[in-house]
Design a protein around this motif. Structure first.
Motif, PDB file in Angstrom:
ATOM      1  N   SER A  32     -58.313  17.056  22.976  1.00 19.99           N
ATOM      2  CA  SER A  32     -57.567  18.071  23.725  1.00 19.99           C
ATOM      3  C   SER A  32     -56.135  17.602  23.860  1.00 19.99           C
ATOM      4  N   VAL A  33     -55.188  18.490  23.575  1.00 21.61           N
ATOM      5  CA  VAL A  33     -53.769  18.192  23.729  1.00 21.61           C
ATOM      6  C   VAL A  33     -53.194  19.240  24.668  1.00 21.61           C
ATOM      7  N   HIS A  34     -52.596  18.787  25.759  1.00 19.27           N
ATOM      8  CA  HIS A  34     -51.993  19.681  26.752  1.00 19.27           C
ATOM      9  C   HIS A  34     -50.505  19.369  26.831  1.00 19.27           C
ATOM     10  N   PRO A  43     -42.583  20.598  22.373  1.00 22.04           N
ATOM     11  CA  PRO A  43     -41.961  19.354  21.934  1.00 22.04           C
ATOM     12  C   PRO A  43     -40.725  19.628  21.082  1.00 22.04           C
ATOM     13  N   ALA A  44     -39.787  18.685  21.128  1.00 24.56           N
ATOM     14  CA  ALA A  44     -38.527  18.843  20.406  1.00 24.56           C
ATOM     15  C   ALA A  44     -38.268  17.625  19.544  1.00 24.56           C
ATOM     16  N   GLY A  45     -37.634  17.842  18.409  1.00 21.13           N
ATOM     17  CA  GLY A  45     -37.204  16.752  17.560  1.00 21.13           C
ATOM     18  C   GLY A  45     -38.284  16.241  16.632  1.00 21.13           C
ATOM     19  N   GLU A  46     -37.915  15.185  15.915  1.00 26.18           N
ATOM     20  CA  GLU A  46     -38.789  14.630  14.884  1.00 26.18           C
ATOM     21  C   GLU A  46     -39.687  13.516  15.391  1.00 26.18           C
ATOM     22  N   LEU A  95     -44.845  20.404  17.188  1.00 23.62           N
ATOM     23  CA  LEU A  95     -46.169  20.489  17.800  1.00 23.62           C
ATOM     24  C   LEU A  95     -47.240  19.899  16.882  1.00 23.62           C
ATOM     25  N   GLN A  96     -47.133  20.129  15.587  1.00 26.10           N
ATOM     26  CA  GLN A  96     -48.082  19.536  14.651  1.00 26.10           C
ATOM     27  C   GLN A  96     -47.969  18.011  14.645  1.00 26.10           C
TER      28      GLN A  96
END
Length: 84
Positions: free
Chosen positions: A39-41, A46-49, A9-10
């Motif tokens: 804004s992030v929706h 999220p998954a992975g790198e 997420l970061q």
């Protein structure tokens, strides 16, 4: 933070924040601007790198604009970012 691992997420937030530069119709070597809002929706975690963004921007006649981006991870579309 030194020694801390970056979460998916970061990483997504960092990539989402870059949409205004990636999608800009102006030459960033000549035109600089301050992103005043982000804004992030997301519709799932999220998954992975790896994170990707498909970005675009619209600039109005007075110089104000909006940047948007579709956010993707290793499994596909995961969210959207907007900047004003």
């Amino acid at each position: 933070v030194a020694g801390e691992e970056t979460s998916p997420l970061q990483r997504m937030a960092v990539v989402g924040d870059s949409a205004n530069g990636i999608g800009s119709p102006l030459d960033i070597r000549r035109w600089l601007y301050v992103n005043t809002e982000l804004s992030v929706h997301v519709h799932r975690a999220p998954a992975g790198e790896w994170v990707g963004v498909r970005a675009s921007a619209v600039i109005g006649p007075s110089g104000l604009g909006t940047a948007t981006g579709l956010l993707f991870d290793e499994r596909g579309h995961v969210g959207r970012t907007t900047q004003g």
